[in-house]
Design a protein around this motif. Structure first.
Motif, PDB file in Angstrom:
ATOM      1  N   LYS A 396       0.831  -1.214   0.000  1.00  0.00           N
ATOM      2  CA  LYS A 396       0.000   0.000   0.000  1.00  0.00           C
ATOM      3  C   LYS A 396       0.859   1.255   0.000  1.00  0.00           C
ATOM      4  O   LYS A 396       0.596   2.210  -0.744  1.00  0.00           O
ATOM      5  CB  LYS A 396      -0.909   0.027   1.223  1.00  0.00           C
ATOM      6  N   LEU A 397       1.880   1.266   0.841  1.00  0.00           N
ATOM      7  CA  LEU A 397       2.713   2.455   1.027  1.00  0.00           C
ATOM      8  C   LEU A 397       3.440   2.859  -0.257  1.00  0.00           C
ATOM      9  O   LEU A 397       3.627   4.036  -0.532  1.00  0.00           O
ATOM     10  CB  LEU A 397       3.721   2.189   2.148  1.00  0.00           C
ATOM     11  N   MET A 398       3.808   1.864  -1.054  1.00  0.00           N
ATOM     12  CA  MET A 398       4.502   2.134  -2.318  1.00  0.00           C
ATOM     13  C   MET A 398       3.537   2.478  -3.448  1.00  0.00           C
ATOM     14  O   MET A 398       3.968   2.786  -4.559  1.00  0.00           O
ATOM     15  CB  MET A 398       5.359   0.922  -2.712  1.00  0.00           C
ATOM     16  N   GLY A 399       2.242   2.400  -3.159  1.00  0.00           N
ATOM     17  CA  GLY A 399       1.249   2.728  -4.177  1.00  0.00           C
ATOM     18  C   GLY A 399       1.155   1.702  -5.290  1.00  0.00           C
ATOM     19  O   GLY A 399       0.784   2.038  -6.418  1.00  0.00           O
ATOM     20  N   LEU A 400       1.453   0.445  -4.976  1.00  0.00           N
ATOM     21  CA  LEU A 400       1.396  -0.587  -6.009  1.00  0.00           C
ATOM     22  C   LEU A 400      -0.043  -0.946  -6.361  1.00  0.00           C
ATOM     23  O   LEU A 400      -0.306  -1.453  -7.456  1.00  0.00           O
ATOM     24  CB  LEU A 400       2.138  -1.841  -5.538  1.00  0.00           C
ATOM     25  N   GLY A 401      -0.958  -0.716  -5.449  1.00  0.00           N
ATOM     26  CA  GLY A 401      -2.362  -1.020  -5.701  1.00  0.00           C
ATOM     27  C   GLY A 401      -3.132  -1.089  -4.392  1.00  0.00           C
ATOM     28  O   GLY A 401      -2.564  -0.981  -3.310  1.00  0.00           O
ATOM     29  N   LYS A 402      -4.429  -1.268  -4.500  1.00  0.00           N
ATOM     30  CA  LYS A 402      -5.269  -1.417  -3.318  1.00  0.00           C
ATOM     31  C   LYS A 402      -5.089  -2.806  -2.714  1.00  0.00           C
ATOM     32  O   LYS A 402      -4.744  -3.766  -3.410  1.00  0.00           O
ATOM     33  CB  LYS A 402      -6.741  -1.205  -3.671  1.00  0.00           C
ATOM     34  N   VAL A 403      -5.352  -2.917  -1.421  1.00  0.00           N
ATOM     35  CA  VAL A 403      -5.301  -4.201  -0.729  1.00  0.00           C
ATOM     36  C   VAL A 403      -6.715  -4.571  -0.296  1.00  0.00           C
ATOM     37  O   VAL A 403      -7.429  -3.753   0.286  1.00  0.00           O
ATOM     38  CB  VAL A 403      -4.367  -4.149   0.491  1.00  0.00           C
ATOM     39  N   ILE A 404      -7.101  -5.807  -0.600  1.00  0.00           N
ATOM     40  CA  ILE A 404      -8.439  -6.311  -0.310  1.00  0.00           C
ATOM     41  C   ILE A 404      -8.323  -7.459   0.685  1.00  0.00           C
ATOM     42  O   ILE A 404      -7.410  -8.288   0.590  1.00  0.00           O
ATOM     43  CB  ILE A 404      -9.132  -6.794  -1.607  1.00  0.00           C
ATOM     44  N   GLY A 405      -9.223  -7.515   1.654  1.00  0.00           N
ATOM     45  CA  GLY A 405      -9.234  -8.624   2.600  1.00  0.00           C
ATOM     46  C   GLY A 405      -9.543  -8.169   4.008  1.00  0.00           C
ATOM     47  O   GLY A 405     -10.425  -7.333   4.217  1.00  0.00           O
ATOM     48  N   THR A 406      -8.800  -8.715   4.978  1.00  0.00           N
ATOM     49  CA  THR A 406      -9.006  -8.379   6.379  1.00  0.00           C
ATOM     50  C   THR A 406      -7.687  -7.887   6.983  1.00  0.00           C
ATOM     51  O   THR A 406      -6.628  -8.012   6.368  1.00  0.00           O
ATOM     52  CB  THR A 406      -9.504  -9.600   7.177  1.00  0.00           C
ATOM     53  N   ARG A 407      -7.763  -7.339   8.188  1.00  0.00           N
ATOM     54  CA  ARG A 407      -6.558  -6.833   8.854  1.00  0.00           C
ATOM     55  C   ARG A 407      -5.577  -7.975   9.130  1.00  0.00           C
ATOM     56  O   ARG A 407      -5.968  -9.078   9.507  1.00  0.00           O
ATOM     57  CB  ARG A 407      -6.949  -6.122  10.152  1.00  0.00           C
ATOM     58  N   THR A 408      -4.281  -7.677   8.959  1.00  0.00           N
ATOM     59  CA  THR A 408      -3.261  -8.702   9.115  1.00  0.00           C
ATOM     60  C   THR A 408      -2.978  -9.011  10.585  1.00  0.00           C
ATOM     61  O   THR A 408      -3.517  -8.380  11.493  1.00  0.00           O
ATOM     62  CB  THR A 408      -1.961  -8.280   8.408  1.00  0.00           C
ATOM     63  N   TRP A 409      -2.093  -9.962  10.815  1.00  0.00           N
ATOM     64  CA  TRP A 409      -1.830 -10.551  12.135  1.00  0.00           C
ATOM     65  C   TRP A 409      -1.351  -9.525  13.153  1.00  0.00           C
ATOM     66  O   TRP A 409      -1.832  -9.468  14.268  1.00  0.00           O
ATOM     67  CB  TRP A 409      -0.798 -11.668  11.961  1.00  0.00           C
ATOM     68  N   GLY A 410      -0.314  -8.749  12.820  1.00  0.00           N
ATOM     69  CA  GLY A 410       0.164  -7.701  13.718  1.00  0.00           C
ATOM     70  C   GLY A 410       1.360  -8.070  14.562  1.00  0.00           C
ATOM     71  O   GLY A 410       1.385  -7.768  15.761  1.00  0.00           O
ATOM     72  N   GLY A 411       2.363  -8.695  13.949  1.00  0.00           N
ATOM     73  CA  GLY A 411       3.595  -9.016  14.671  1.00  0.00           C
ATOM     74  C   GLY A 411       4.796  -8.714  13.813  1.00  0.00           C
ATOM     75  O   GLY A 411       5.110  -9.478  12.902  1.00  0.00           O
ATOM     76  N   VAL A 412       5.482  -7.587  14.080  1.00  0.00           N
ATOM     77  CA  VAL A 412       6.533  -7.146  13.159  1.00  0.00           C
ATOM     78  C   VAL A 412       7.868  -6.865  13.852  1.00  0.00           C
ATOM     79  O   VAL A 412       8.699  -6.129  13.336  1.00  0.00           O
ATOM     80  CB  VAL A 412       6.081  -5.891  12.372  1.00  0.00           C
ATOM     81  N   VAL A 413       8.095  -7.443  15.028  1.00  0.00           N
ATOM     82  CA  VAL A 413       9.400  -7.317  15.672  1.00  0.00           C
ATOM     83  C   VAL A 413      10.141  -8.636  15.456  1.00  0.00           C
ATOM     84  O   VAL A 413       9.740  -9.682  15.987  1.00  0.00           O
ATOM     85  CB  VAL A 413       9.278  -6.996  17.176  1.00  0.00           C
ATOM     86  N   GLY A 414      11.205  -8.586  14.685  1.00  0.00           N
ATOM     87  CA  GLY A 414      11.858  -9.802  14.215  1.00  0.00           C
ATOM     88  C   GLY A 414      12.806 -10.437  15.220  1.00  0.00           C
ATOM     89  O   GLY A 414      13.143  -9.860  16.259  1.00  0.00           O
ATOM     90  N   ILE A 415      13.245 -11.645  14.883  1.00  0.00           N
ATOM     91  CA  ILE A 415      14.069 -12.448  15.796  1.00  0.00           C
ATOM     92  C   ILE A 415      15.252 -13.068  15.052  1.00  0.00           C
ATOM     93  O   ILE A 415      15.293 -13.100  13.817  1.00  0.00           O
ATOM     94  CB  ILE A 415      13.238 -13.579  16.444  1.00  0.00           C
ATOM     95  N   ASN A 416      16.196 -13.577  15.827  1.00  0.00           N
ATOM     96  CA  ASN A 416      17.339 -14.318  15.296  1.00  0.00           C
ATOM     97  C   ASN A 416      17.544 -15.535  16.207  1.00  0.00           C
ATOM     98  O   ASN A 416      18.367 -15.504  17.119  1.00  0.00           O
ATOM     99  CB  ASN A 416      18.582 -13.424  15.277  1.00  0.00           C
ATOM    100  N   PRO A 417      16.768 -16.611  15.983  1.00  0.00           N
ATOM    101  CA  PRO A 417      16.723 -17.728  16.947  1.00  0.00           C
ATOM    102  C   PRO A 417      17.954 -18.626  16.892  1.00  0.00           C
ATOM    103  O   PRO A 417      17.938 -19.694  16.288  1.00  0.00           O
ATOM    104  CB  PRO A 417      15.463 -18.489  16.521  1.00  0.00           C
ATOM    105  N   LYS A 418      19.028 -18.213  17.527  1.00  0.00           N
ATOM    106  CA  LYS A 418      20.268 -18.978  17.484  1.00  0.00           C
ATOM    107  C   LYS A 418      20.672 -19.556  18.840  1.00  0.00           C
ATOM    108  O   LYS A 418      21.459 -20.487  18.906  1.00  0.00           O
ATOM    109  CB  LYS A 418      21.404 -18.079  16.973  1.00  0.00           C
TER     110      LYS A 418
END
Length: 489
Positions: A396-418
Motif C-alpha cells: 500500500k505504502l509504495m502505491g502498487l495497488g489497493k489491498v483487499i481482505g481483512t486486517r493482518t496478524w500484527g507481529g513485526v518485531v523480528g528475531i534471530n533464533p540462534k
C-alpha cells in the motif's frame, strides 16, 4: 597462502600449517529458523612447507584445538566426538554412552528461567522498555519455580514471563518436551470418503511432477478419482480399518494398494509420502490461477506468496514472469507466514514499464523486463503475519495497488533464533522493530488494514467460494478501463 575460495567457518593455526573447516555451498531450507539441520563440512590441513592443502577429516560439524596445538576435538553429526593427535594422526573415539550425568530438574529449570530473562534483557529491541520493567518479570515468576513439577509447567512459566513484554515472536520451542518421536502416517495425496461400505477416492492431488516434494505417489499409476480402495498391504478396508489407520507407521515406504470392487481388483506398488502439504498447496495455487485466467479471459495474472522465506521467494519467481505478462495482476499475500524477503519481492513488483527492447527477429520484451503493464491489487487476511504484515503494508505504502481482505496478524518485531537453553530449548527475543513513516511503530500488535474490507465467511468456505478473490478480480477488471498502458507504437 594459496587456497581455493570456499565457505570457511573455522580457521586455526597449528605447527607448520593451518587447519581450515569449510562447508559446501547448498540451499538453506534445512537450516532456516527452527529447523534442526546441522551443517557438515571438511577440515583441510594447509602445509606451509608443501604449499598445499590436504583433506584431513570429512563430515565435520565443528572442531576445537588444544592450547598446545597438539590435539583436536572433532564433533561430527549425531553428537559423535573424536579426539585426535595431530602429528602423528591418531584417533580415539570418545564413548559418551559411558558418561552418566546427574540432573537436578529444579536447579536446571531455575537456570533456564534466569537465562531466558537475561537474554531478553540483553537482546530485546527497546532499551527503554527493558529498563522500565526492570527485574519485575523475572521476580514475578521466580516465586512459582518451587511449585513447578514438570517440564510442561516450566514452559508455561517461561512463556508467561516473555508475555510481560507484550511483543510478538516471543517463542519457547523444543527442549526435553520433544524427545519422543511421533509415528507418521503414510500419505497418498488423496481425499476419500466412506460411502456404501466402500472407501472412494474423491480427489487426487497431482502436484508438480518437476518437483520431487510435490510429486503425487499415484503419478505413474492409472488410479483415478471415484476408484474404490479395497485393501492396503494385504489388509482389507472396512468400517474399522480406514486407509489412514492402515498407513500408520508406513510413511515414505513402498506399500501395496488394491483398487477395484468385489468382482475384480488390481494391485499397485506406490511409495507413500511423509507430508502432502506441498501437494495440497500446489492444488490451491493452480486452482486459483486457472480460476482467474478463465474468469478474465486470460487478461489477469495471479501469484500467491506463501511466506517471505525461501519457499515464498521460490514460489514468486517460479511463476511471476508468466503471470506478470498480462494486463493486470493479483498478488495474494493471504496466509503469508513471514520471513525476510519482502523487500526483494516488492522491488520486483514496483518496476514501472517505460519502454521495450525491439529486435529485428525474436521476441519484443518490456523494459524493465517483467514490469507490470496494468493495475495490481493485493489480497491479505488475518493469517498474514510478520514480514507478511510488512509486505502487505508496504504494498500500500509504495502505491502498487489497493489491498483487499481483512486486517493482518500484527507481529513485526523480528528475531534471530540462534541461542538455546540447557536442554536444547530455543527461546527468542524480539530484536528488530519495524518503523514506517506513516504508522511509526504502530503495526506491532495491530497489523495493517486493507483498503477494501472483505471477509470470507464460514458458509463461503463450505461452498468453496472465495469472495475475496472474486472482489479482487472485479476490482482489477474495473481499473483496467482507466489504466494508461504503455503500448509499443
Amino acid at each position: 597462502f594459496p587456497v581455493p575460495a570456499e565457505d570457511y567457518a573455522n580457521i586455526i593455526p597449528v605447527n607448520n600449517g593451518v587447519m581450515l573447516l569449510h562447508y559446501p555451498v547448498e540451499g538453506s531450507m534445512k537450516y532456516y529458523l527452527f529447523n534442526n539441520g546441522e551443517k557438515t563440512g571438511n577440515i583441510e590441513l594447509f602445509d606451509f612447507k608443501k604449499k598445499k592443502s590436504e583433506l584431513y577429516e570429512s563430515e565435520v560439524v565443528n572442531y576445537l584445538i588444544s592450547g598446545n596445538k597438539k590435539f583436536l576435538l572433532i564433533r561430527k553429526s549425531s553428537n559423535k566426538f573424536i579426539e585426535r593427535e595431530i602429528e602423528p594422526k591418531k584417533d580415539e573415539d570418545i564413548d559418551l554412552t559411558r558418561l552418566n550425568i546427574t540432573i537436578e530438574p529444579i536447579n536446571e529449570w531455575k537456570n533456564m528461567l534466569y537465562d531466558t530473562f537475561n537474554l531478553i534483557k540483553e537482546n530485546y529491541w527497546s532499551k527503554e522498555k527493558v529498563e522500565k520493567l526492570g527485574d519485575d518479570p523475572y521476580l514475578k515468576y521466580k516465586k512459582l519455580l518451587n511449585k513447578v513439577s514438570t517440564r510442561f509447567e516450566l514452559s508455561d512459566l517461561i512463556r508467561e514471563m516473555q508475555g510481560e513484554y507484550s511483543t510478538s515472536h516471543s517463542y519457547e520451542i523444543g527442549g526435553d518436551l520433544l524427545n519422543v518421536e511421533s509415528i507418521s502416517i503414510g500419505k497418498l495425496g488423496i481425499d476419500y470418503e466412506f460411502k456404501n461400505n466402500n472407501y472412494i477416492i474423491t480427489k487426487i492431488y497431482n502436484g508438480d511432477p518437476s518437483n520431487e516434494s510435490e510429486k503425487s505417489p499415484l503419478l505413474y499409476t492409472d488410479i483415478k478419482e471415484n476408484d474404490i480402495i479395497t485393501s492396503i498391504n494385504g489388509v482389507s478396508l472396512d468400517a474399522t480399518n480406514n486407509p489412514d489407520k492402515l498407513l500408520l507407521g508406513h510413511a515414505n515406504e513402498i506399500i501395496t494398494i488394491e483398487i477395484g470392487d468385489r468382482n475384480k481388483t488390481k494391485k499397485y506398488y506406490v511409495k507413500t509420502m511423509t507430508d502432502e502439504k506441498y501437494l495440497r498447496y500446489r492444488e490451491f495455487v493452480e486452482r486459483n490461477r486457472k480460476y482467474v485466467h478463465e474468469k478474465t479471459g486470460d487478461k489477469i495474472g495471479y501469484i500467491h506468496i506463501p511466506d517471505m522465506g525461501m519457499n515464498g521467494f521460490n514460489e514468486f519467481f517460479r511463476i511471476y514472469d508468466r503471470e506478470a505478462n498480462r494486463s493486470g495482476l493479483i498478488v495474494d499475500l493471504r496466509f503469508n507466514g513471514g520471513g525476510f524477503v519482502s523487500q526483494l519481492l516488492l522491488e520486483k513488483l514496483s518496476r514501472k514499464r517505460i519502454g521495450y527492447d525491439v529486435p529485428r527477429r525474436g521476441i519484443i520484451t518490456p523494459y524493465p523486463i517483467d514490469s507490470i503493464n496494468g493495475p495490481m491489487v493485493g489480497l491479505t487476511n488475518e493469517y498474514a503475519g510478520s514480514d507478511g504484515d510488512i509486505g502487505t503494508h508496504v504494498f500500500k505504502l509504495m502505491g502498487l495497488g489497493k489491498v483487499i481482505g481483512t486486517r493482518t496478524w500484527g507481529g513485526v518485531v523480528g528475531i534471530n533464533p540462534k541461542i538455546k537453553l540447557l536442554d536444547n530449548t530455543t527461546v527468542t527475543q524480539p530484536q528488530f522493530a519495524t518503523w514506517f513513516k506513516d504508522v511509526k511503530y504502530g503495526m506491532e500488535n495491530y497489523g495493517t488494514d486493507p483498503d477494501i474490507y472483505v471477509e470470507n465467511m464460514p458458509q463461503d468456505f463450505s461452498t468453496s467460494k472465495d469472495v475475496q478473490l472474486d472482489t479482487a478480480i472485479e476490482y482489477v477488471l474495473k481499473e483496467m478501463n482507466d489504466y494508461k498502458r504503455l503500448d509499443l507504437t
